[in-house]
Design a protein around this motif. Structure first.
Motif, PDB file in Angstrom:
ATOM      1  N   LEU A  15       0.815  -1.210   0.000  1.00  0.00           N
ATOM      2  CA  LEU A  15       0.000   0.000   0.000  1.00  0.00           C
ATOM      3  C   LEU A  15       0.850   1.262   0.000  1.00  0.00           C
ATOM      4  CD1 LEU A  15      -3.057  -0.499   2.400  1.00  0.00           C
ATOM      5  CD2 LEU A  15      -3.091  -0.068  -0.061  1.00  0.00           C
ATOM      6  N   VAL A  16       1.881   1.286   0.836  1.00  0.00           N
ATOM      7  CA  VAL A  16       2.744   2.464   0.895  1.00  0.00           C
ATOM      8  C   VAL A  16       3.365   2.729  -0.472  1.00  0.00           C
ATOM      9  CG1 VAL A  16       4.886   3.401   1.850  1.00  0.00           C
ATOM     10  CG2 VAL A  16       3.229   2.314   3.356  1.00  0.00           C
ATOM     11  N   THR A  17       3.855   1.678  -1.111  1.00  0.00           N
ATOM     12  CA  THR A  17       4.480   1.835  -2.425  1.00  0.00           C
ATOM     13  C   THR A  17       3.480   2.342  -3.452  1.00  0.00           C
ATOM     14  OG1 THR A  17       5.922  -0.032  -1.876  1.00  0.00           O
ATOM     15  CG2 THR A  17       5.891   0.686  -4.158  1.00  0.00           C
ATOM     16  N   ILE A  18       2.310   1.756  -3.472  1.00  0.00           N
ATOM     17  CA  ILE A  18       1.287   2.150  -4.449  1.00  0.00           C
ATOM     18  C   ILE A  18       0.838   3.588  -4.216  1.00  0.00           C
ATOM     19  CG2 ILE A  18      -1.067   1.691  -5.234  1.00  0.00           C
ATOM     20  CD1 ILE A  18      -0.457  -1.307  -4.486  1.00  0.00           C
ATOM     21  N   LEU A  19       0.680   3.968  -2.953  1.00  0.00           N
ATOM     22  CA  LEU A  19       0.227   5.332  -2.650  1.00  0.00           C
ATOM     23  C   LEU A  19       1.317   6.365  -2.881  1.00  0.00           C
ATOM     24  CD1 LEU A  19      -1.935   4.575   0.503  1.00  0.00           C
ATOM     25  CD2 LEU A  19      -2.761   5.378  -1.718  1.00  0.00           C
ATOM     26  N   SER A  20       2.552   5.918  -3.131  1.00  0.00           N
ATOM     27  CA  SER A  20       3.608   6.871  -3.497  1.00  0.00           C
ATOM     28  C   SER A  20       3.510   7.286  -4.962  1.00  0.00           C
ATOM     29  CB  SER A  20       4.991   6.256  -3.235  1.00  0.00           C
ATOM     30  OG  SER A  20       5.377   5.357  -4.268  1.00  0.00           O
ATOM     31  N   LEU A  21       2.679   6.595  -5.732  1.00  0.00           N
ATOM     32  CA  LEU A  21       2.524   6.890  -7.162  1.00  0.00           C
ATOM     33  C   LEU A  21       1.729   8.170  -7.371  1.00  0.00           C
ATOM     34  CD1 LEU A  21       1.594   3.295  -8.406  1.00  0.00           C
ATOM     35  CD2 LEU A  21       3.840   4.409  -8.582  1.00  0.00           C
ATOM     36  N   ASP A  22       2.200   9.022  -8.271  1.00  0.00           N
ATOM     37  CA  ASP A  22       1.459  10.244  -8.603  1.00  0.00           C
ATOM     38  C   ASP A  22       0.101   9.903  -9.206  1.00  0.00           C
ATOM     39  OD1 ASP A  22       3.429  12.437  -8.038  1.00  0.00           O
ATOM     40  OD2 ASP A  22       4.627  11.321  -9.498  1.00  0.00           O
ATOM     41  N   GLY A  23       0.077   8.854  -9.996  1.00  0.00           N
ATOM     42  CA  GLY A  23      -1.125   8.542 -10.767  1.00  0.00           C
ATOM     43  C   GLY A  23      -2.336   8.170  -9.953  1.00  0.00           C
ATOM     44  N   VAL A  24      -2.153   7.699  -8.723  1.00  0.00           N
ATOM     45  CA  VAL A  24      -3.305   7.214  -7.950  1.00  0.00           C
ATOM     46  C   VAL A  24      -3.985   8.321  -7.138  1.00  0.00           C
ATOM     47  CG1 VAL A  24      -2.313   4.899  -7.809  1.00  0.00           C
ATOM     48  CG2 VAL A  24      -2.001   6.493  -5.904  1.00  0.00           C
ATOM     49  N   ARG A  25      -3.549   9.567  -7.297  1.00  0.00           N
ATOM     50  CA  ARG A  25      -4.148  10.665  -6.534  1.00  0.00           C
ATOM     51  C   ARG A  25      -5.678  10.735  -6.657  1.00  0.00           C
ATOM     52  NH1 ARG A  25      -0.436  14.674  -4.700  1.00  0.00           N
ATOM     53  NH2 ARG A  25       1.695  14.331  -5.500  1.00  0.00           N
ATOM     54  N   PRO A  26      -6.273  10.448  -7.841  1.00  0.00           N
ATOM     55  CA  PRO A  26      -7.737  10.503  -7.927  1.00  0.00           C
ATOM     56  C   PRO A  26      -8.458   9.529  -6.996  1.00  0.00           C
ATOM     57  CG  PRO A  26      -6.774  10.566 -10.124  1.00  0.00           C
ATOM     58  CD  PRO A  26      -5.661  10.242  -9.175  1.00  0.00           C
ATOM     59  N   LEU A  27      -7.728   8.527  -6.466  1.00  0.00           N
ATOM     60  CA  LEU A  27      -8.346   7.529  -5.594  1.00  0.00           C
ATOM     61  C   LEU A  27      -8.252   7.897  -4.116  1.00  0.00           C
ATOM     62  CD1 LEU A  27      -7.054   4.297  -7.372  1.00  0.00           C
ATOM     63  CD2 LEU A  27      -9.263   5.421  -7.644  1.00  0.00           C
ATOM     64  N   HIS A  28      -7.523   8.943  -3.787  1.00  0.00           N
ATOM     65  CA  HIS A  28      -7.369   9.324  -2.379  1.00  0.00           C
ATOM     66  C   HIS A  28      -8.710   9.641  -1.729  1.00  0.00           C
ATOM     67  CE1 HIS A  28      -2.865  10.654  -2.925  1.00  0.00           C
ATOM     68  NE2 HIS A  28      -3.068   9.374  -3.166  1.00  0.00           N
ATOM     69  N   GLU A  29      -9.512  10.422  -2.411  1.00  0.00           N
ATOM     70  CA  GLU A  29     -10.791  10.856  -1.828  1.00  0.00           C
ATOM     71  C   GLU A  29     -11.722   9.685  -1.543  1.00  0.00           C
ATOM     72  OE1 GLU A  29     -13.250  13.480  -0.048  1.00  0.00           O
ATOM     73  OE2 GLU A  29     -11.417  14.135  -1.052  1.00  0.00           O
ATOM     74  N   PRO A  30     -12.018   8.821  -2.523  1.00  0.00           N
ATOM     75  CA  PRO A  30     -12.912   7.691  -2.221  1.00  0.00           C
ATOM     76  C   PRO A  30     -12.343   6.711  -1.197  1.00  0.00           C
ATOM     77  CG  PRO A  30     -12.011   7.474  -4.440  1.00  0.00           C
ATOM     78  CD  PRO A  30     -11.674   8.852  -3.964  1.00  0.00           C
ATOM     79  N   LEU A  31     -11.029   6.711  -1.025  1.00  0.00           N
ATOM     80  CA  LEU A  31     -10.419   5.826  -0.036  1.00  0.00           C
ATOM     81  C   LEU A  31     -10.425   6.431   1.369  1.00  0.00           C
ATOM     82  CD1 LEU A  31      -7.359   4.465  -2.050  1.00  0.00           C
ATOM     83  CD2 LEU A  31      -9.327   3.135  -1.250  1.00  0.00           C
ATOM     84  N   GLY A  32     -10.917   7.661   1.474  1.00  0.00           N
ATOM     85  CA  GLY A  32     -10.979   8.307   2.781  1.00  0.00           C
ATOM     86  C   GLY A  32      -9.702   9.026   3.165  1.00  0.00           C
ATOM     87  N   LEU A  33      -8.847   9.292   2.183  1.00  0.00           N
ATOM     88  CA  LEU A  33      -7.568   9.949   2.444  1.00  0.00           C
ATOM     89  C   LEU A  33      -7.551  11.395   1.976  1.00  0.00           C
ATOM     90  CD1 LEU A  33      -5.254   7.014   1.268  1.00  0.00           C
ATOM     91  CD2 LEU A  33      -5.607   7.769   3.636  1.00  0.00           C
ATOM     92  N   GLY A  34      -8.665  11.865   1.451  1.00  0.00           N
ATOM     93  CA  GLY A  34      -8.697  13.189   0.850  1.00  0.00           C
ATOM     94  C   GLY A  34      -8.479  14.325   1.829  1.00  0.00           C
ATOM     95  N   GLY A  35      -8.819  14.128   3.099  1.00  0.00           N
ATOM     96  CA  GLY A  35      -8.694  15.196   4.075  1.00  0.00           C
ATOM     97  C   GLY A  35      -7.318  15.323   4.693  1.00  0.00           C
ATOM     98  N   LEU A  36      -6.385  14.451   4.310  1.00  0.00           N
ATOM     99  CA  LEU A  36      -5.039  14.487   4.887  1.00  0.00           C
ATOM    100  C   LEU A  36      -4.126  15.390   4.063  1.00  0.00           C
ATOM    101  CD1 LEU A  36      -4.520  10.710   5.757  1.00  0.00           C
ATOM    102  CD2 LEU A  36      -5.400  12.532   7.220  1.00  0.00           C
ATOM    103  N   ALA A  37      -2.955  15.688   4.631  1.00  0.00           N
ATOM    104  CA  ALA A  37      -1.935  16.412   3.881  1.00  0.00           C
ATOM    105  C   ALA A  37      -1.477  15.512   2.726  1.00  0.00           C
ATOM    106  CB  ALA A  37      -0.778  16.778   4.799  1.00  0.00           C
ATOM    107  N   ASP A  38      -0.455  15.906   2.017  1.00  0.00           N
ATOM    108  CA  ASP A  38      -0.052  15.214   0.790  1.00  0.00           C
ATOM    109  C   ASP A  38       0.281  13.745   1.050  1.00  0.00           C
ATOM    110  OD1 ASP A  38       0.964  14.380  -1.623  1.00  0.00           O
ATOM    111  OD2 ASP A  38       2.041  16.242  -2.001  1.00  0.00           O
ATOM    112  N   VAL A  39      -0.679  12.874   0.772  1.00  0.00           N
ATOM    113  CA  VAL A  39      -0.506  11.439   0.980  1.00  0.00           C
ATOM    114  C   VAL A  39       0.629  10.902   0.114  1.00  0.00           C
ATOM    115  CG1 VAL A  39      -1.582   9.199   0.572  1.00  0.00           C
ATOM    116  CG2 VAL A  39      -2.868  11.003   1.725  1.00  0.00           C
ATOM    117  N   THR A  40       0.695  11.366  -1.129  1.00  0.00           N
ATOM    118  CA  THR A  40       1.745  10.909  -2.035  1.00  0.00           C
ATOM    119  C   THR A  40       3.124  11.208  -1.463  1.00  0.00           C
ATOM    120  OG1 THR A  40       0.266  11.377  -3.897  1.00  0.00           O
ATOM    121  CG2 THR A  40       2.598  11.015  -4.412  1.00  0.00           C
ATOM    122  N   ALA A  41       3.300  12.410  -0.943  1.00  0.00           N
ATOM    123  CA  ALA A  41       4.603  12.801  -0.393  1.00  0.00           C
ATOM    124  C   ALA A  41       4.953  11.971   0.839  1.00  0.00           C
ATOM    125  CB  ALA A  41       4.594  14.290  -0.045  1.00  0.00           C
ATOM    126  N   MET A  42       3.968  11.712   1.703  1.00  0.00           N
ATOM    127  CA  MET A  42       4.242  10.925   2.904  1.00  0.00           C
ATOM    128  C   MET A  42       4.639   9.501   2.544  1.00  0.00           C
ATOM    129  SD  MET A  42       1.465  12.228   5.764  1.00  0.00           S
ATOM    130  CE  MET A  42      -0.019  12.083   4.750  1.00  0.00           C
TER     131      MET A  42
END
Length: 238
Positions: A15-42
């Motif tokens: 999961l950490v590796t996949i969430l480091s991808l720029d391309g998956v940003r559109p999935l942050h919101e439906p996954l419940g991660l939209g309200g956090l700081a830059d998930v990709t950067a973390m």
């Protein structure tokens, strides 16, 4: 059967590796991660700090160090989300896995008559199934995954795809990096549905009947369970 601790670590590092991808940003919101700081950067910071090992599970020690001392509340929330997410591993999260599988059988059983329930019980089960469908919203999530797959990959995304053998739309080797996120969405959905459904006000909900139905299904198919003599109840899915 694989070691449960190892399976958890594999799920987390994937999961950490996949969430480091720029391309998956559109999935942050439906996954419940939209309200956090830059998930990709973390996520990327953890992958980079680990040295991009060729064996993906070797990222886990870096994740564990961050989890012990997160930099801020946003990172703490992100790391907790990753640690608790379902990625399709039956061993890592058997309660979520068994009920996602069983609900498909319940739908079939209600349709073909192999699951015989009283009318009130059937109505309560159908209400719960409808809530699960709403919370997962599979069609909308699939549409966002298509957006991700069509996007041009950044240099980082290409590097990670090459290093870990990710292949979008792979249906044979399980190499599509979006599959764990699809499972995470399903896991989040059933967990939310369990939390939202008013079990305490629905005495007609057939807990025992569904657990017995589940136990028979798993016995008939030889599916591993952590407690061989007991099928978990729905409220245990957290």
């Amino acid at each position: 059967m694989a070691d449960r601790r190892t399976e958890n670590q594999i799920s987390i590092t994937d999961l950490v590796t996949i969430l480091s991808l720029d391309g998956v940003r559109p999935l942050h919101e439906p996954l419940g991660l939209g309200g956090l700081a830059d998930v990709t950067a973390m996520a990327r910071a953890i992958v980079k700090e680990s040295g991009l090992p060729t064996t993906q599970i070797d990222i886990y020690p870096t994740f564990a160090r961050h989890a012990e001392a997160p930099g801020d509340q946003s990172e703490a929330a992100f790391l907790a989300w990753v640690a608790g997410a379902f990625t399709g591993s039956h061993v890592a999260q058997p309660q979520v896995s068994v009920w996602l599988q069983l609900l498909r059988q319940v739908r079939n059983g209600l349709a073909n008559g192999t699951l015989a329930l009283a009318p009130a019980e059937t109505a309560s089960v159908r209400d719960f199934l409808s809530l699960v469908d709403t919370q997962i919203d599979a069609e909308a999530f699939e549409a966002k995954m298509d957006i991700v797959r069509r996007a041009t990959m950044t240099d980082w995304d290409q590097r990670i795809h090459m290093l870990y053998g990710y292949v979008y739309r792979d249906t044979h080797a399980g190499a599509d990096p979006l599959l764990p996120l699809k499972f995470a969405n399903q896991g989040n959905g059933i967990k939310r549905a369990v939390g939202l459904y008013p079990f305490d006000r629905r005495p007609d909900f057939p807990h025992e009947e569904l657990m017995a139905f589940g136990m028979k299904f798993f016995d008939d198919n030889g599916i591993w369970m952590p407690e061989k003599e007991r099928f978990p109840s729905l409220p245990e899915v957290k």
